[in-house]
Design a protein around this motif. Structure first.
Motif, PDB file in Angstrom:
ATOM      1  N   SER A  50      -1.261  14.542   1.778  1.00  0.00           N
ATOM      2  CA  SER A  50      -0.662  13.935   0.588  1.00  0.00           C
ATOM      3  C   SER A  50      -0.563  14.922  -0.580  1.00  0.00           C
ATOM      4  N   TRP A 102      -4.795   3.218  -5.259  1.00  0.00           N
ATOM      5  CA  TRP A 102      -4.052   4.464  -5.116  1.00  0.00           C
ATOM      6  C   TRP A 102      -4.497   5.212  -3.848  1.00  0.00           C
ATOM      7  N   GLY A 128      -2.856   3.892  -0.871  1.00  0.00           N
ATOM      8  CA  GLY A 128      -1.486   4.369  -0.813  1.00  0.00           C
ATOM      9  C   GLY A 128      -1.320   5.718  -0.134  1.00  0.00           C
ATOM     10  N   ARG A 152       4.222   1.886  -6.207  1.00  0.00           N
ATOM     11  CA  ARG A 152       3.351   1.713  -7.366  1.00  0.00           C
ATOM     12  C   ARG A 152       3.834   2.577  -8.534  1.00  0.00           C
ATOM     13  N   LYS A 153       4.279   3.782  -8.247  1.00  0.00           N
ATOM     14  CA  LYS A 153       4.798   4.646  -9.309  1.00  0.00           C
ATOM     15  C   LYS A 153       6.125   4.120  -9.854  1.00  0.00           C
ATOM     16  N   ASN A 191       0.857  -1.184   0.000  1.00  0.00           N
ATOM     17  CA  ASN A 191       0.000   0.000   0.000  1.00  0.00           C
ATOM     18  C   ASN A 191       0.897   1.239   0.000  1.00  0.00           C
ATOM     19  N   SER A 192       1.656   1.390  -1.054  1.00  0.00           N
ATOM     20  CA  SER A 192       2.598   2.500  -1.163  1.00  0.00           C
ATOM     21  C   SER A 192       2.537   3.066  -2.568  1.00  0.00           C
ATOM     22  N   ASN A 193       2.150   4.320  -2.686  1.00  0.00           N
ATOM     23  CA  ASN A 193       2.104   4.931  -4.012  1.00  0.00           C
ATOM     24  C   ASN A 193       3.493   5.134  -4.584  1.00  0.00           C
ATOM     25  N   LYS A 194       4.503   5.257  -3.736  1.00  0.00           N
ATOM     26  CA  LYS A 194       5.878   5.360  -4.227  1.00  0.00           C
ATOM     27  C   LYS A 194       6.273   4.085  -4.958  1.00  0.00           C
TER      28      LYS A 194
END
Length: 308
Positions: A301, A271, A274, A235-236, A230-233
């Motif tokens: 965020s 997202w 995240g 995922r990006k 659960n991390s947008n970093k």
């Protein structure tokens, strides 16, 4: 008396600041699920009302058609397309809109009622693309985290049947128990991740044929590959590593890389997960966060212009 003047001013200022802070804290702590739902209002309206959403949906399916034609021109045997259902080929924005004005978040009971109502809409361009692939020698598999049943009875597949009927009414071809792979099918050691259902398509478990998946379509990166963070970093970073696959089927001496085609969904998704840090509030899970805690993290965020 003059010696007391400045301390009194400072004390008065600090008292006022504490008072204002306590009011802000009280207002923050009074945020309800209904108020949290209101934050989705503009995103839902964008999906339902904007021409831009329709344009992006058509664009996604046009790109996917080009990628599929490319696979056919290269004579890839048994080409298959794996698509997600919800917010990829099926539009559930009316369900999301039904939560506005209520103090109810997403939950399985109301979601199952929505599925059983068979009122799901088609995403623009989805029916035409799915039917094109099936008519041109490919096969589409629908890998979704919808459940098969609204009850714990393993013999009950009411959600699966309702989904098939709904899709048939919308004009989708090739929707059956072999191509509709829902949560709970082809699990591994109790793990219900999409990964195992995707592998069932390539290893022959799904319908007895081993397919080459040339396109993955979805509104969530987990529709392309299993991302357990659960991390947008993170995922990006996944997106940056696979940037050449978005919309493109690439070939090399070692074979091919499938195309990834993403659909827009500003209403919900991984997202959003995240954005949340459960430990920040001493919680074990993001699902334990309160509406006000989610609101705080949503605001924090934001990347802001600091000149205001």
């Amino acid at each position: 008396m003059k010696k007391l003047f400045y301390p009194l001013i400072i004390l008065s200022f600090l008292s006022g600041a504490v008072f204002q802070g306590s009011i802000a804290l009280k207002e923050q702590s009074n945020i309800t699920q209904q108020q949290l739902n209101e934050q989705s209002l503009l995103g839902i309206n964008w999906v339902q009302q904007s021409g831009e959403y329709r344009a992006l949906a058509y664009q996604a399916f046009n790109v996917a058609k080009i990628a599929f034609d490319s696979a056919k021109s290269q004579n890839i045997p048994n080409p298959a397309v794996i698509v997600d259902l919800d917010e990829t080929v099926l539009d559930n924005s009316p369900y999301q809109a039904s939560l506005i004005g209520t103090d109810e978040g997403f939950n399985s009971k109301s979601w199952n009622q929505w599925i059983l109502a068979e009122e799901t809409l088609a995403v623009p361009g989805a029916v035409e693309f799915i039917n094109y692939v099936n008519a041109k020698g490919g096969k589409v598999f629908f890998v979704s985290n919808r459940g098969e049943s609204s009850t714990k009875d393993t013999n009950n597949n009411d959600l699966e049947m309702a989904t098939m009927r709904n899709m048939e009414k919308l004009g989708f071809k090739g929707v059956n128990e072999e191509t509709l792979l829902l949560k709970g099918e082809f699990t591994k050691d109790g793990d219900t991740a999409k990964q195992w259902r995707m592998e069932a398509v390539t290893n022959g478990q799904a319908d007895g044929v081993k397919y080459n998946v040339v396109i993955f379509m979805g509104d969530n990166l987990n529709d392309f590959s299993e991302i357990n963070e659960n991390s947008n970093k993170i995922r990006k970073e996944f997106v940056d590593r696979t940037e050449t696959q978005y919309g493109l089927l690439s070939f090399s001496s070692e074979g091919f890389q499938p195309a990834y085609v993403a659909l827009p969904n500003p209403m919900y998704g991984y997202w959003e997960n995240g954005l949340y840090d459960a430990k920040r509030f001493g919680k074990n899970s993001i699902w334990d966060l309160t509406p006000e805690q989610k609101t705080i993290l949503r605001k924090e965020s934001l990347i802001k212009w600091n000149n205001r």
